[in-house]
Enzyme design. Structure first.
Site, PDB file in Angstrom:
ATOM      1  N   LEU A 156      -7.333   0.949   9.302  1.00  0.00           N
ATOM      2  CA  LEU A 156      -6.651  -0.121   9.114  1.00  0.00           C
ATOM      3  C   LEU A 156      -5.290   0.716   9.555  1.00  0.00           C
ATOM      4  O   LEU A 156      -5.408   2.102   9.244  1.00  0.00           O
ATOM      5  CB  LEU A 156      -6.895  -0.287   7.589  1.00  0.00           C
ATOM      6  CG  LEU A 156      -6.448   0.394   6.424  1.00  0.00           C
ATOM      7  CD1 LEU A 156      -5.085   0.979   6.414  1.00  0.00           C
ATOM      8  CD2 LEU A 156      -7.074  -0.184   5.263  1.00  0.00           C
ATOM      9  N   GLY A 259       9.808   6.306  22.003  1.00  0.00           N
ATOM     10  CA  GLY A 259      10.492   5.980  20.807  1.00  0.00           C
ATOM     11  C   GLY A 259      10.757   7.369  20.385  1.00  0.00           C
ATOM     12  O   GLY A 259      10.837   8.896  20.924  1.00  0.00           O
ATOM     13  N   CYS A 266      -1.777  10.349   9.919  1.00  0.00           N
ATOM     14  CA  CYS A 266      -3.572  10.103  11.102  1.00  0.00           C
ATOM     15  C   CYS A 266      -2.997  10.749  12.561  1.00  0.00           C
ATOM     16  O   CYS A 266      -3.572  11.678  12.367  1.00  0.00           O
ATOM     17  CB  CYS A 266      -3.663   8.422  10.725  1.00  0.00           C
ATOM     18  SG  CYS A 266      -4.037   7.800   9.216  1.00  0.00           S
TER      19      CYS A 266
HETATM   20  N1  LIG Z   1      -3.745   5.903   5.839  1.00  0.00           N
HETATM   21  C1  LIG Z   1      -4.045   5.104   6.006  1.00  0.00           C
HETATM   22  O1  LIG Z   1      -3.365   4.834   7.165  1.00  0.00           O
HETATM   23  C2  LIG Z   1      -5.500   5.817   6.697  1.00  0.00           C
HETATM   24  C3  LIG Z   1      -5.874   5.023   7.734  1.00  0.00           C
HETATM   25  C4  LIG Z   1      -7.502   5.267   8.356  1.00  0.00           C
HETATM   26  C5  LIG Z   1      -7.883   6.034   7.447  1.00  0.00           C
HETATM   27  N2  LIG Z   1      -7.312   7.462   7.156  1.00  0.00           N
HETATM   28  C6  LIG Z   1      -8.237   8.047   6.139  1.00  0.00           C
HETATM   29  O2  LIG Z   1      -9.090   8.120   4.887  1.00  0.00           O
HETATM   30  C7  LIG Z   1      -8.403   9.275   4.063  1.00  0.00           C
HETATM   31  C8  LIG Z   1      -8.124   8.912   2.812  1.00  0.00           C
HETATM   32  O3  LIG Z   1      -6.408   8.636   3.797  1.00  0.00           O
HETATM   33  P1  LIG Z   1      -5.058   7.998   2.425  1.00  0.00           P
HETATM   34  O4  LIG Z   1      -3.977   8.016   3.573  1.00  0.00           O
HETATM   35  O5  LIG Z   1      -5.898   6.832   1.700  1.00  0.00           O
HETATM   36  O6  LIG Z   1      -4.679   9.208   1.433  1.00  0.00           O
HETATM   37  P2  LIG Z   1      -4.162   9.218   0.340  1.00  0.00           P
HETATM   38  O7  LIG Z   1      -3.859  10.566  -0.329  1.00  0.00           O
HETATM   39  O8  LIG Z   1      -2.826   7.910   0.032  1.00  0.00           O
HETATM   40  O9  LIG Z   1      -5.373   8.809  -0.809  1.00  0.00           O
HETATM   41  C9  LIG Z   1      -6.253  10.026  -1.405  1.00  0.00           C
HETATM   42  C10 LIG Z   1      -6.898   9.889  -3.241  1.00  0.00           C
HETATM   43  O10 LIG Z   1      -7.942  10.566  -3.000  1.00  0.00           O
HETATM   44  C11 LIG Z   1      -7.236  10.922  -4.607  1.00  0.00           C
HETATM   45  N3  LIG Z   1      -8.193  12.140  -4.933  1.00  0.00           N
HETATM   46  C12 LIG Z   1      -8.652  13.828  -3.878  1.00  0.00           C
HETATM   47  N4  LIG Z   1      -9.627  14.271  -4.896  1.00  0.00           N
HETATM   48  C13 LIG Z   1     -10.276  12.873  -5.415  1.00  0.00           C
HETATM   49  C14 LIG Z   1     -11.433  13.680  -6.604  1.00  0.00           C
HETATM   50  N5  LIG Z   1     -11.860  14.664  -6.553  1.00  0.00           N
HETATM   51  N6  LIG Z   1     -11.412  12.095  -6.737  1.00  0.00           N
HETATM   52  C15 LIG Z   1     -10.956  11.112  -6.932  1.00  0.00           C
HETATM   53  N7  LIG Z   1     -10.074  11.019  -6.000  1.00  0.00           N
HETATM   54  C16 LIG Z   1      -9.267  11.468  -5.269  1.00  0.00           C
HETATM   55  C17 LIG Z   1      -6.084  11.579  -4.757  1.00  0.00           C
HETATM   56  O11 LIG Z   1      -5.117  11.500  -5.844  1.00  0.00           O
HETATM   57  C18 LIG Z   1      -5.587  10.166  -3.782  1.00  0.00           C
HETATM   58  O12 LIG Z   1      -5.031   9.119  -4.488  1.00  0.00           O
HETATM   59  C19 LIG Z   1      -8.447  10.271   5.695  1.00  0.00           C
HETATM   60  O13 LIG Z   1      -9.246  10.649   5.294  1.00  0.00           O
HETATM   61  C20 LIG Z   1      -7.771   9.710   6.311  1.00  0.00           C
HETATM   62  O14 LIG Z   1      -6.981  10.770   7.170  1.00  0.00           O
HETATM   63  C21 LIG Z   1      -6.164   7.250   6.501  1.00  0.00           C
HETATM   64  O1  LIG Z   2       3.591   1.729  21.172  1.00  0.00           O
HETATM   65  C1  LIG Z   2       3.695   2.436  20.002  1.00  0.00           C
HETATM   66  C2  LIG Z   2       3.112   2.795  19.061  1.00  0.00           C
HETATM   67  C3  LIG Z   2       3.571   3.400  17.688  1.00  0.00           C
HETATM   68  N1  LIG Z   2       4.450   4.219  17.377  1.00  0.00           N
HETATM   69  C4  LIG Z   2       4.178   4.782  16.304  1.00  0.00           C
HETATM   70  O2  LIG Z   2       2.647   5.710  16.022  1.00  0.00           O
HETATM   71  C5  LIG Z   2       3.291   6.042  14.824  1.00  0.00           C
HETATM   72  C6  LIG Z   2       1.739   5.354  13.881  1.00  0.00           C
HETATM   73  O3  LIG Z   2       1.715   4.399  14.106  1.00  0.00           O
HETATM   74  P1  LIG Z   2       0.426   3.346  14.034  1.00  0.00           P
HETATM   75  O4  LIG Z   2      -0.826   3.369  14.406  1.00  0.00           O
HETATM   76  O5  LIG Z   2       0.941   1.723  13.895  1.00  0.00           O
HETATM   77  O6  LIG Z   2       0.301   2.952  12.461  1.00  0.00           O
HETATM   78  P2  LIG Z   2      -0.852   4.463  11.353  1.00  0.00           P
HETATM   79  O7  LIG Z   2      -0.829   3.510   9.996  1.00  0.00           O
HETATM   80  O8  LIG Z   2      -0.562   5.571  11.986  1.00  0.00           O
HETATM   81  O9  LIG Z   2      -2.124   3.735  11.748  1.00  0.00           O
HETATM   82  C7  LIG Z   2      -2.497   4.777  12.905  1.00  0.00           C
HETATM   83  O10 LIG Z   2      -3.955   5.613  11.528  1.00  0.00           O
HETATM   84  C8  LIG Z   2      -4.708   5.019  10.823  1.00  0.00           C
HETATM   85  C9  LIG Z   2      -5.008   6.180  10.465  1.00  0.00           C
HETATM   86  O11 LIG Z   2      -5.895   6.576  11.080  1.00  0.00           O
HETATM   87  C10 LIG Z   2      -5.535   4.642  12.005  1.00  0.00           C
HETATM   88  O12 LIG Z   2      -5.913   3.976  11.089  1.00  0.00           O
HETATM   89  C11 LIG Z   2      -4.984   3.103  12.536  1.00  0.00           C
HETATM   90  O13 LIG Z   2      -5.873   2.383  13.404  1.00  0.00           O
HETATM   91  C12 LIG Z   2      -3.946   3.721  13.588  1.00  0.00           C
HETATM   92  O14 LIG Z   2      -3.242   2.433  14.269  1.00  0.00           O
HETATM   93  C13 LIG Z   2       4.198   5.639  14.083  1.00  0.00           C
HETATM   94  O15 LIG Z   2       4.939   6.557  13.771  1.00  0.00           O
HETATM   95  C14 LIG Z   2       4.547   4.792  14.993  1.00  0.00           C
HETATM   96  O16 LIG Z   2       6.367   4.611  14.965  1.00  0.00           O
HETATM   97  C15 LIG Z   2       5.159   4.476  18.927  1.00  0.00           C
HETATM   98  O17 LIG Z   2       5.592   5.477  18.418  1.00  0.00           O
HETATM   99  N2  LIG Z   2       5.147   3.689  19.733  1.00  0.00           N
END
Ligand SMILES: NC(=O)c1ccc[n+]([C@@H]2O[C@H](COP(=O)([O-])OP(=O)(O)OC[C@H]3O[C@@H](n4cnc5c(N)ncnc54)[C@H](O)[C@@H]3O)[C@@H](O)[C@H]2O)c1
Ligand SMILES: O=c1ccn([C@@H]2O[C@H](COP(=O)(O)OP(=O)(O)O[C@H]3O[C@H](CO)[C@@H](O)[C@H](O)[C@H]3O)[C@@H](O)[C@H]2O)c(=O)[nH]1
Length: 440
Positions: A156, A259, A266
């Site tokens: 996501l 940009g 991530c």
């Molecule tokens: N943010 C994104 O868009 C995104 C998308 C895809 C994958 N990921 C991955 O998913 C993972 C989580 O990312 P996030 O952005 O949701 O992190 P986040 O920091 O927003 O949330 C993590 C949560 O885990 C909690 N936590 C930590 N230790 C814990 C424990 N022992 N028991 C229960 N809760 C605990 C923290 O308090 C926090 O609320 C990471 O590995 C990240 O790389 C993030």
């Molecule tokens: O053409 C582009 C597209 C994105 N960005 C930048 O790239 C960063 C990341 O953007 P985006 O990928 O939309 O946001 P995230 O929420 O960080 O999502 C990425 O990271 C997540 C965490 O792993 C993954 O799950 C998603 O698939 C992946 O898109 C931002 O700073 C954007 O401004 C650019 O500079 N140029």
């Protein structure tokens, strides 16, 4: 199905809420008591479009629950997701302490057969560590409970998280038992209305898929930023080049916007972690290293343009900043280019007036809490008053088509530094502005 999600951040809360929306009974766990208390009071700790409404609806329908007690949450669960953070460690590798702490708690408290799904982004081989950690706890308890560890990376994007989760391009499942594959498919099938988009594989390949996907996207961005930097020097226009190459289906239009550099929770950490994983396994990942280096430099490109225009010493000057979040649609400021620009301007003696529709609290509380020369404004036009120039760093919708007459009236000088090339179609030079963008 009865599900527990451990970690109620961006991924955990969104996944849990979407599973609940599909009729599952979901308990979201977090160690942060304040976060859980807020959620229980109906206050959503993060901004993500559509999330609040969906959380409240599912809480009301008794599909969604919150707790700090992992043991209670998994007592009835068939599947438990690990969705805690895997931040960048000091050496650039992913810090697994939170994932393994959860694995330990699962081993200590599980009461029945469980599928343990790793949704956090983790280095290849982590599932084995999770398995060993759980097994060690079960052995201490002299328990012969069965469990499987599954890798189900999350793709996501913040700002579009609900949509991405509800209508996924694919669901990657890495597992080593039919039981696990079957249960995971049952859980995700409702998300596929027309045809399923499951991609099943071994666990290590699933773990690697996540890093490869993020690094590929980051590579596209760094590549385009590098092309933009060359464009500037040879008199080409990166906006045109983007369209020129994107029209080739093999390249595509997505993720080639030049940009101010990629930020967020991530790309920066996952690119670094993959570089480290390669290194630890005896391979020097030159391309990945360059992706990172290009991005680090790109975050300061706007600052360099400012210095080129105004000189090294910016003392006595004030810059108006539109956008703090790392991208529109989120309050997340992790690795946001704004952090780097504000610090660089401050270092050179300048003041900053900033506005962001959602991220000001994050900036004040965490990411720019040490910045002394920043004032936060309550509207985009307030930023302009007394500012020497405007800088755009996050392309929120409300910044996309502003009143340029008003901007010109309010700014001390009609100068715009556009870190997202949002205004390249507005003929700003004809409107009397000095206009600086990326790649032209
Ligand atoms: N943010 C994104 O868009 C995104 C998308 C895809 C994958 N990921 C991955 O998913 C993972 C989580 O990312 P996030 O952005 O949701 O992190 P986040 O920091 O927003 O949330 C993590 C949560 O885990 C909690 N936590 C930590 N230790 C814990 C424990 N022992 N028991 C229960 N809760 C605990 C923290 O308090 C926090 O609320 C990471 O590995 C990240 O790389 C993030
Ligand atoms: O053409 C582009 C597209 C994105 N960005 C930048 O790239 C960063 C990341 O953007 P985006 O990928 O939309 O946001 P995230 O929420 O960080 O999502 C990425 O990271 C997540 C965490 O792993 C993954 O799950 C998603 O698939 C992946 O898109 C931002 O700073 C954007 O401004 C650019 O500079 N140029």
């Amino acid at each position: 199905m009865n599900i527990a999600i451990v970690g109620s951040g961006y991924v955990g809360l969104v996944s849990g809420t979407c599973f609940a929306e599909m009729g599952n009974k979901v308990t979201c766990v977090d160690i942060d008591q304040k976060k859980i208390q807020k959620l229980e009071e109906g206050i959503i700790p993060i901004f993500e479009p559509g999330l609040e409404q969906m959380v409240l609806k599912n809480v009301k329908n008794k599909n969604l629950f919150f707790t700090t007690k992992l043991g209670e949450a998994i007592s009835d669960a068939e599947i438990v997701f690990i969705a805690v953070g895997t931040p960048m460690g000091d050496d650039g590798s992913a810090d697994l302490q939170y994932v393994l702490a959860v694995a330990k708690s699962i081993g200590e408290t599980m009461q029945k057969r469980l599928i343990v799904v790793d949704k956090s982004t983790v280095p290849i081989g982590t599932a084995d560590k999770v398995k060993a950690t759980i097994q060690a706890e079960l052995d201490k308890r002299e328990s012969d409970l069965e469990f499987s560890v599954v890798s189900n990376p999350e793709f996501l994007k913040e700002g579009a998280a609900i949509d991405d989760f509800m209508k996924p391009d694919r669901v990657v499942i890495g597992a080593d038992s039919d039981y696990a594959f079957d249960l995971m498919k049952q859980l995700y099938s409702p998300f596929f209305r027309t045809h399923d988009r499951f991609i099943t594989m071994d666990i290590r390949s699933a773990e690697m898929t996540k890093y490869a996907a993020n690094t590929m996207l980051a590579t596209k961005i760094s590549f385009m930023n590098e092309i933009a930097n060359i464009c500037e020097r040879v008199g080409a226009d990166a906006n045109m080049v983007r369209i020129g190459i994107g029209s080739d289906k093999r390249i595509g239009y997505s993720f080639i916007y030049p940009g101010a550099g990629y930020g967020g929770s991530c790309f920066p950490k996952d690119v670094k972690a993959l570089k480290k994983i390669a290194e630890e396994n005896g391979y020097k990942a030159n391309l990945i290293e360059s992706v990172e280096n290009v991005n680090d430099a790109q975050k300061l490109v706007i600052a360099h343009k400012i210095v080129k225009r105004f000189g090294e010493d910016l003392s006595g000057m004030t810059f108006g900043l539109w956008g703090l979040a790392f991208k529109p649609g989120t309050d997340d400021m992790r690795e946001a280019p704004a952090i780097y620009i504000v610090k660089e301007l401050e270092k050179r003696g300048a003041k900053v007036k900033a506005y962001d529709p959602k991220a000001i609290e994050e900036a004040k509380e965490f990411y720019l809490k040490d910045a002394k020369n920043i004032t936060y404004c309550s509207s985009k036009y307030e930023v302009l008053q007394g500012s020497d120039a405007l800088i755009l760093l996050t392309e929120w919708k409300e910044f996309r088509s502003p009143d340029f007459v008003e901007i010109k009236q309010q700014l001390k000088n009609p100068i715009i530094f556009d870190g997202r090339n949002q205004y390249n179609a507005f003929n700003l030079e004809e409107k009397g502005f000095e206009y600086f963008q990326i790649g032209k």
